[in-house]
Write an enzyme that holds these catalytic residues in place. Structure first.
Site, PDB file in Angstrom:
ATOM      1  N   THR A  10      -2.746   4.611   1.451  1.00 14.75           N
ATOM      2  CA  THR A  10      -2.061   3.562   0.680  1.00 14.75           C
ATOM      3  C   THR A  10      -0.788   3.200   1.431  1.00 14.75           C
ATOM      4  O   THR A  10       0.143   4.011   1.495  1.00 14.75           O
ATOM      5  CB  THR A  10      -1.697   4.061  -0.730  1.00 14.75           C
ATOM      6  OG1 THR A  10      -2.868   4.606  -1.335  1.00 14.75           O
ATOM      7  CG2 THR A  10      -1.163   2.923  -1.587  1.00 14.75           C
TER       8      THR A  10
ATOM      9  N   LYS B 139      -4.733  -1.703  -5.094  1.00 15.02           N
ATOM     10  CA  LYS B 139      -4.323  -0.292  -5.196  1.00 15.02           C
ATOM     11  C   LYS B 139      -2.867  -0.197  -5.685  1.00 15.02           C
ATOM     12  O   LYS B 139      -2.526   0.652  -6.524  1.00 15.02           O
ATOM     13  CB  LYS B 139      -4.501   0.358  -3.813  1.00 15.02           C
ATOM     14  CG  LYS B 139      -3.857   1.704  -3.642  1.00 15.02           C
ATOM     15  CD  LYS B 139      -4.522   2.794  -4.441  1.00 15.02           C
ATOM     16  CE  LYS B 139      -3.714   4.065  -4.362  1.00 15.02           C
ATOM     17  NZ  LYS B 139      -4.122   5.091  -5.270  1.00 15.02           N
TER      18      LYS B 139
ATOM     19  N   LYS C 255       6.645   6.007  -3.152  1.00 16.77           N
ATOM     20  CA  LYS C 255       6.322   5.060  -2.062  1.00 16.77           C
ATOM     21  C   LYS C 255       5.513   3.883  -2.624  1.00 16.77           C
ATOM     22  O   LYS C 255       5.794   2.726  -2.320  1.00 16.77           O
ATOM     23  CB  LYS C 255       5.507   5.799  -0.984  1.00 16.77           C
ATOM     24  CG  LYS C 255       4.725   4.894  -0.071  1.00 16.77           C
ATOM     25  CD  LYS C 255       3.652   5.650   0.708  1.00 16.77           C
ATOM     26  CE  LYS C 255       2.606   6.347  -0.109  1.00 16.77           C
ATOM     27  NZ  LYS C 255       1.257   5.941  -0.112  1.00 16.77           N
TER      28      LYS C 255
HETATM   29  P1  NAP Z   1      -0.827  14.659   1.581  1.00 18.76           P
HETATM   30  O1  NAP Z   1      -1.543  15.749   0.894  1.00 18.76           O
HETATM   31  O2  NAP Z   1       0.645  14.589   1.547  1.00 18.76           O
HETATM   32  O3  NAP Z   1      -1.326  14.684   3.115  1.00 18.76           O
HETATM   33  C1  NAP Z   1      -0.766  13.806   4.043  1.00 18.76           C
HETATM   34  C2  NAP Z   1      -1.636  13.781   5.276  1.00 18.76           C
HETATM   35  O4  NAP Z   1      -1.029  12.889   6.221  1.00 18.76           O
HETATM   36  C3  NAP Z   1      -1.752  15.143   5.968  1.00 18.76           C
HETATM   37  O5  NAP Z   1      -3.011  15.252   6.563  1.00 18.76           O
HETATM   38  C4  NAP Z   1      -0.647  15.044   7.014  1.00 18.76           C
HETATM   39  O6  NAP Z   1      -0.830  15.912   8.090  1.00 18.76           O
HETATM   40  C5  NAP Z   1      -0.821  13.602   7.437  1.00 18.76           C
HETATM   41  N1  NAP Z   1       0.354  13.059   8.120  1.00 18.76           N
HETATM   42  C6  NAP Z   1       1.598  12.888   7.610  1.00 18.76           C
HETATM   43  N2  NAP Z   1       2.399  12.330   8.530  1.00 18.76           N
HETATM   44  C7  NAP Z   1       1.653  12.180   9.642  1.00 18.76           C
HETATM   45  C8  NAP Z   1       1.917  11.647  10.943  1.00 18.76           C
HETATM   46  N3  NAP Z   1       3.121  11.176  11.272  1.00 18.76           N
HETATM   47  N4  NAP Z   1       0.909  11.625  11.857  1.00 18.76           N
HETATM   48  C9  NAP Z   1      -0.304  12.112  11.521  1.00 18.76           C
HETATM   49  N5  NAP Z   1      -0.631  12.612  10.315  1.00 18.76           N
HETATM   50  C10 NAP Z   1       0.354  12.634   9.383  1.00 18.76           C
HETATM   51  O7  NAP Z   1      -1.318  13.225   1.083  1.00 18.76           O
HETATM   52  P2  NAP Z   1      -2.580  12.833   0.203  1.00 18.76           P
HETATM   53  O8  NAP Z   1      -2.265  13.102  -1.230  1.00 18.76           O
HETATM   54  O9  NAP Z   1      -3.815  13.348   0.814  1.00 18.76           O
HETATM   55  O10 NAP Z   1      -2.513  11.248   0.362  1.00 18.76           O
HETATM   56  C11 NAP Z   1      -2.959  10.588   1.525  1.00 18.76           C
HETATM   57  C12 NAP Z   1      -2.906   9.093   1.266  1.00 18.76           C
HETATM   58  O11 NAP Z   1      -3.741   8.789   0.156  1.00 18.76           O
HETATM   59  C13 NAP Z   1      -1.506   8.574   0.902  1.00 18.76           C
HETATM   60  O12 NAP Z   1      -1.345   7.296   1.432  1.00 18.76           O
HETATM   61  C14 NAP Z   1      -1.526   8.537  -0.614  1.00 18.76           C
HETATM   62  O13 NAP Z   1      -0.629   7.563  -1.129  1.00 18.76           O
HETATM   63  C15 NAP Z   1      -2.970   8.156  -0.859  1.00 18.76           C
HETATM   64  N6  NAP Z   1      -3.511   8.608  -2.168  1.00 18.76           N
HETATM   65  C16 NAP Z   1      -3.194   9.844  -2.647  1.00 18.76           C
HETATM   66  C17 NAP Z   1      -3.703  10.220  -3.889  1.00 18.76           C
HETATM   67  C18 NAP Z   1      -3.403  11.562  -4.516  1.00 18.76           C
HETATM   68  O14 NAP Z   1      -3.556  11.671  -5.724  1.00 18.76           O
HETATM   69  N7  NAP Z   1      -3.026  12.568  -3.782  1.00 18.76           N
HETATM   70  C19 NAP Z   1      -4.541   9.362  -4.598  1.00 18.76           C
HETATM   71  C20 NAP Z   1      -4.876   8.135  -4.050  1.00 18.76           C
HETATM   72  C21 NAP Z   1      -4.344   7.768  -2.822  1.00 18.76           C
HETATM   73  P3  NAP Z   1      -0.293  17.424   8.004  1.00 18.76           P
HETATM   74  O15 NAP Z   1      -1.349  18.199   7.302  1.00 18.76           O
HETATM   75  O16 NAP Z   1      -0.109  17.800   9.411  1.00 18.76           O
HETATM   76  O17 NAP Z   1       0.997  17.381   7.247  1.00 18.76           O
END
Ligand code: NAP
Length: 504
Positions: free
Chosen positions: A312, A388, A456
């Site tokens: 997102t 979204k 965000k």
């Molecule tokens: P998360 O658990 O915080 O994981 C973030 C991911 O991004 C990790 O794999 C992290 O790697 C990677 N990352 C962060 N900075 C990076 C960089 N500079 N270069 C490469 N990789 C990087 O996030 P998430 O909850 O899975 O969410 C991922 C996306 O989906 C976001 O955009 C979020 O808004 C969206 N989303 C989340 C949810 C939810 O409920 N969680 C629902 C819908 C959509 P590391 O493991 O190395 O830190």
């Protein structure tokens, strides 16, 4: 105060509004607040099958051995209930000493032998920490009333905590092109996102039945094993897809490789070796680093390579990425997802897509594996992102409103449990209100949807509103509350931790 129960007693414990659930009385956890304004005797209960815990009034607790069959559900059995029953039965078998009924199950007596055995057992066992036991139960995904307090991620935490190095460093590795290399970055887990890692056992659980999924023979790449990526990759593997994974923190790839995934050394290598590569990372900066960085996605793109961006982010970055991919002959689809950790684990996400229709069709079996519904919103890149952001604007304002309501309830002398119950049975009853009010009650903020991602998304929604001159009074106010929660240090906690800002 004398009570009819003791630590280690196996019980049925009934949370308001939900069926009685197999549990055990354990020592209270200092981080879980005792119920306020309540003169009733409460016990601290560990719930089987979910491995979470909560304070429950004694009047809602029944000795399991006396009421073994009384609360067994025959019809409309919630998810996780069967596993919880198996777990308590296993524990019962392990215990040669069982408290026996005297007066209705609430008061008990014990033989001398029982007491001696109990003492011995208590000294030597890890009974208070049932997480160390029962991998079978740990492997289950719950979706029941207990899911409210009893969610799968809670049980995943200890293992990854042991695996990931801590403390986190103050600063991140340089991730902006051209200075960084993903080969280098993948060796250093220091700045890993706070998400927990799926346990190996979870990867082996019986898949959620989706017999209709016929996996595409195309090779699938997946970049980003955060909260969402882990669930999605697990379901792709379960449904028979060939998946190559990469994550900035390489350690997170390990369990997936054990479960049959290939591991890429950097994003470029994954894209080169796969037909369709998905990405789901934190935010716009992460996406840009991933795509434009050294050994990044762009370096792997050649004619016909497909790239699907699920993060997102803001519309402009999405369009920049789409242009860069297509300029190299690649094919692009944006497809942010709706749903959080549990829907990701259960393959129940909603996929919003826009871009190349042919690629959307080619993703069919993957979307089937990870989601319950996918929507194609047209060729216009940005349409799915806008959708979204609208959805998450609603989510952010609803949870902020709930947090304020719970904070106010306490101040005006209401029992927050009662508020949660009223909300759970009325017209406002929905998974978000139910789960988040329970998280607030139990003060457990393990991230399902990290608060910083919600803030965000509100920030991006406000920018979008600005562009089209749409006033967003409510979303603006909610955004301020999330900002405050971040300042208080809850950025990596669940969105429900916004309560801490509201009550502070
Ligand atoms: P998360 O658990 O915080 O994981 C973030 C991911 O991004 C990790 O794999 C992290 O790697 C990677 N990352 C962060 N900075 C990076 C960089 N500079 N270069 C490469 N990789 C990087 O996030 P998430 O909850 O899975 O969410 C991922 C996306 O989906 C976001 O955009 C979020 O808004 C969206 N989303 C989340 C949810 C939810 O409920 N969680 C629902 C819908 C959509 P590391 O493991 O190395 O830190």
């Amino acid at each position: 105060m004398a009570t009819g129960f003791e630590i280690h007693d196996l019980v049925w414990a009934k949370m308001k509004g939900f069926p009685a659930w197999p549990g055990k009385i354990i020592e209270p956890k200092p981080e879980v607040k005792r119920p306020a304004n309540n003169k009733k005797v409460h016990h601290f209960i560990f719930f089987f099958g979910s491995e979470n815990y909560a304070w429950i009034p004694e009047e809602n607790i029944y000795l399991y051995s006396d009421h073994r069959d009384k609360f067994k559900l025959e019809k409309r059995v919630p998810k996780g209930f069967k596993e919880a029953l198996e777990a308590i039965e296993d524990e019962l078998k392990e215990k040669p000493f069982i408290k026996k009924k005297t007066d209705g199950g609430q008061n008990t007596n014990k033989s001398t032998e029982t007491q001696t055995q109990a003492k011995r057992k208590r000294v030597s066992s890890s009974d208070d920490n049932p997480k160390q036991k029962k991998p079978k139960v740990i492997a289950k995904v719950t979706g029941s009333p207990s899911k409210i307090t009893l969610s799968p991620e809670h049980k995943l935490k200890p293992k990854i905590r042991a695996e990931l190095p801590s403390p986190r460093p103050e600063h991140n590795l340089p991730m902006s092109p051209p200075s960084h290399s993903y080969i280098q970055a993948s060796l250093s887990p220091g700045n890993a996102s706070a998400s927990t890692q799926i346990e190996e056992t979870l990867l082996k659980v019986k898949p959620v039945a989706k017999p209709s999924v016929i996996p595409t023979p195309m090779r699938i790449g997946f970049l980003g094993l955060g909260i969402m990526g882990q669930g999605m990759v697990m379901n792709l593997l379960r449904s028979g897809h060939e998946v190559t994974v990469w994550n900035r923190t390489a350690l997170k790839c390990r369990d997936f490789v054990k479960s049959g995934a290939f591991k890429g050394n950097n994003p470029a290598e994954v894209v080169q070796s796969c037909d369709i590569t998905f990405s789901c990372v934190a935010d716009s900066t992460a996406v840009k680093d991933l795509v434009f960085g050294n050994y990044g996605v762009l370096q792997g793109i050649s004619k016909g390579k497909c790239y699907v961006e699920m993060s997102t982010i803001d519309e402009e970055t999405m369009q920049d990425v789409a242009e860069a991919i297509t300029a190299r002959g690649g094919v692009f689809l944006e497809s942010p997802v709706v749903g959080s950790r549990v829907p990701a684990l259960e393959g129940q996400l909603i996929i919003l897509a826009a871009g190349e229709r042919k690629l959307y069709d080619e993703c069919y079996s993957c979307f089937e594996a990870i989601g319950k519904k996918s929507l194609y919103l047209g060729a216009d890149i940005g349409a799915a992102t806008r959708m979204k952001l609208i959805v998450n604007m609603v989510m952010g304002t609803v949870v902020a409103g709930l947090a304020e309501a719970m904070a106010m309830a306490e101040k005006v002398g209401l029992d927050q449990e009662d508020v949660a119950e009223v909300l759970s049975v009325g017209a406002l009853s929905c998974p978000t209100v139910i789960h988040k009010s329970q998280a607030i009650l139990s003060q457990r903020y393990d991230p399902h949807f990290p608060l910083q991602h919600q803030q965000k998304d509100l920030r991006l929604s406000l920018l979008l509103g600005d562009k089209v001159e749409q006033p967003l009074y409510v979303a603006s106010a909610a955004n301020e509350l999330y900002k405050k929660a971040r300042r208080l240090g809850y950025g990596e906690s669940d969105i429900s931790a916004v309560y801490r800002a509201a009550s502070n």
